[in-house]
Design an enzyme around this catalytic site. Structure first.
Site, PDB file in Angstrom:
ATOM      1  N   SER A   1       0.771  -1.237   0.047  1.00 24.63           N
ATOM      2  CA  SER A   1      -0.041   0.046   0.035  1.00 24.63           C
ATOM      3  C   SER A   1       0.969   1.270  -0.066  1.00 24.63           C
ATOM      4  CB  SER A   1      -1.223   0.066   1.213  1.00 24.63           C
ATOM      5  OG  SER A   1      -1.791   0.850   1.167  1.00 24.63           O
TER       6      SER A   1
ATOM      7  N   ASP B   1      -8.991  -4.448  -6.011  1.00 18.83           N
ATOM      8  CA  ASP B   1      -8.706  -3.586  -4.698  1.00 18.83           C
ATOM      9  C   ASP B   1      -9.198  -2.131  -4.816  1.00 18.83           C
ATOM     10  OD1 ASP B   1      -6.934  -1.818  -3.136  1.00 18.83           O
ATOM     11  OD2 ASP B   1      -5.274  -2.656  -3.979  1.00 18.83           O
TER      12      ASP B   1
ATOM     13  N   HIS C   1      -7.767  -5.281  -1.577  1.00 20.48           N
ATOM     14  CA  HIS C   1      -6.593  -4.735  -1.057  1.00 20.48           C
ATOM     15  C   HIS C   1      -5.773  -5.280   0.155  1.00 20.48           C
ATOM     16  CE1 HIS C   1      -3.931  -1.075  -0.760  1.00 20.48           C
ATOM     17  NE2 HIS C   1      -3.897  -1.215   0.700  1.00 20.48           N
TER      18      HIS C   1
END
Length: 202
Positions: A62, A135, A167
């Protein structure tokens, strides 16, 4: 146990050091000031007698994926390989919708300059890209759009896409494969020094 020295960086934007540290000026799309902490960490590692300064890699997911890609793009001289899990590669995409919609041209220019894609012409280190195609936090297009740029600049890369995953990965086997692939990639690129095949530009 696998022969690596690991340093986890609480870069600015992190916690436990007060609001000024958590909300620094010129961070993220407004200047990527937190990247200074990543470089400082690498230089610290380079100064340790038991660390090979020519075999420093980056891994992150991320926001850590963003910093991984930024490190490889800006400083392939320092970071020799990286694993980018669901990272942001072009901040300007977030000015088209959502909380950052709009913005002046100056803001967009700063956001672009703070993005890995802005320095892709200097990117030479191999990278493993990993992302789920559903995601909801970082658009899958961030990875999709990066791949042709890597090809055009002959950057060695490998790609893993998890269909119907999100995600944070809902399935345990997704995380297991992610960590196994990460270890394998660093073993091949950093320890064994193997070359990742570069795809020719289309």
């Amino acid at each position: 146990s696998r022969g690596y020295v690991v340093l986890s960086v609480n870069y600015r934007l992190g916690i436990m050091y007060g609001r000024a540290f958590r909300e620094p000026a010129h961070a993220g799309p407004f200047g990527a000031s937190e990247y200074q902490d990543i470089v400082a960490a690498a230089k610290y590692l380079q100064g340790l007698p038991y660390v090979n300064p020519q075999k420093i890699g980056l891994w992150g997911g991320s926001y850590g994926g963003y910093l991984t890609a930024l490190g490889l793009a800006r400083n392939s001289d320092i970071f020799k390989a990286g694993v980018d899990y669901a990272g942001v590669h072009d901040w300007t995409a977030f000015f088209d919708k959502g909380e950052r919609a709009g913005g002046s041209q100056k803001m967009r220019d700063t956001a672009y300059a703070s993005s890995p894609v802005a320095s892709v012409d200097k990117w030479t280190s191999p990278v493993l890209l990993i992302q789920a195609d559903d995601d909801r936090n970082v658009p899958f297009a961030q990875t999709v759009n990066l791949v042709p740029l890597l090809r055009a600049h002959h950057v060695p890369y490998e790609l893993i896409v998890f269909p119907d995953e999100v995600h944070d990965s809902l399935l345990w086997r997704t995380w297991v494969r992610t960590f196994q692939a990460t270890g394998d990639f660093f073993d091949r690129t950093l320890v064994q020094g193997k070359t990742i095949q570069t795809e020719p530009p289309e």
